[in-house]
Design a protein around this motif. Structure first.
Motif, mmCIF file in Angstrom:
data_model
loop_
_atom_site.group_PDB
_atom_site.id
_atom_site.type_symbol
_atom_site.label_atom_id
_atom_site.label_comp_id
_atom_site.label_asym_id
_atom_site.label_seq_id
_atom_site.Cartn_x
_atom_site.Cartn_y
_atom_site.Cartn_z
ATOM 1 N N CYS A 39 -6.465 -7.719 -3.901
ATOM 2 C CA CYS A 39 -7.854 -7.310 -4.041
ATOM 3 C C CYS A 39 -8.778 -8.518 -4.152
ATOM 4 N N ALA A 85 -3.926 -0.719 -6.440
ATOM 5 C CA ALA A 85 -3.684 -1.440 -5.187
ATOM 6 C C ALA A 85 -2.626 -2.523 -5.387
ATOM 7 N N ILE A 139 -9.722 -5.131 0.058
ATOM 8 C CA ILE A 139 -8.316 -4.802 -0.154
ATOM 9 C C ILE A 139 -7.527 -5.188 1.085
ATOM 10 N N ILE A 162 -8.100 -1.493 -8.646
ATOM 11 C CA ILE A 162 -7.481 -2.813 -8.498
ATOM 12 C C ILE A 162 -6.032 -2.774 -8.966
#
Length: 202
Positions: A148, A141, A178, A138
């Motif tokens: 997320c 990303a 995502i 998370i």
């Protein structure tokens, strides 16, 4: 030469992007996420610490229409649209036989022997450390400009059967969509307590 970052705090903008202004999204903009971006996420998250570098997470990145349909069938009704509309949903699995990889992942000592014959200990280690890796996913990303939507509403047995049938030693921890979050899909942020509510310094 290794660059040292000790003592260098991230900028306020970076902290906002990763934590303070980041949200868990329930819907997604119609904007793709490339395989290259998924590789980039992995290349960041794999650097996060795990016990004895065990790296127990086994991730399936669900992108194709066929794979999405399988996953949609295994999630709760409230999560079906979140998976359908997301460019990618990561299934974070955990290998309870992670210790078989330790001779090369942690070559400093015979770490494999620590877990031989201890399935209970391996399950605890796999769950704890794959959860850490899911959190790193998370963070990675978000740091790379993506949003997320982590979820736990799914039939773990059905997800395992659909995506880890050839890996019986892998269990399912959680899933995380995502992409680029749709601002219309979120509600007001839930409360976050001050330090004194849940913390003690002794």
């Amino acid at each position: 030469m290794t660059t040292q970052y000790h003592g260098k705090a991230l900028s306020a903008d970076a902290l906002d992007q990763i934590f303070r202004e980041a949200r868990s999204y329930n819907g997604w903009l119609d904007k793709p996420v490339s395989d290259e971006q998924l590789h980039a996420i992995w290349d960041v998250l794999k650097m996060g610490p795990t016990s004895a570098n065990m790296l127990p997470a086994r991730i399936v990145w669900v992108k194709s229409a066929e794979a999405k349909a399988k996953l949609v069938d295994a999630v709760s009704d409230g999560n079906k649209d979140k998976v359908k509309t997301a460019p990618v949903t990561a299934i974070i699995g955990m290998d309870i036989y992670f210790h078989e990889e330790l001779p090369w992942l942690f070559p400093h000592t015979d770490a494999k022997s620590w877990f031989d014959g201890d399935e209970k200990g391996r399950k605890e280690g796999a769950f704890r450390n794959s959860s850490l890796q899911g959190a790193y996913l998370i963070i990675a990303a978000r740091a790379l400009g993506l949003d997320c939507g982590p979820m736990s509403g799914f039939d773990a047995g059905a997800v395992k059967a659909a995506f880890f049938a050839d890996e019986p030693k892998v269990e399912v921890n959680f899933i995380c969509s995502i992409g680029y979050g749709d601002p219309e899909s979120i509600f007001d942020r839930s409360p976050r307590p001050e330090f004194g509510k849940f913390n003690t310094i002794v």
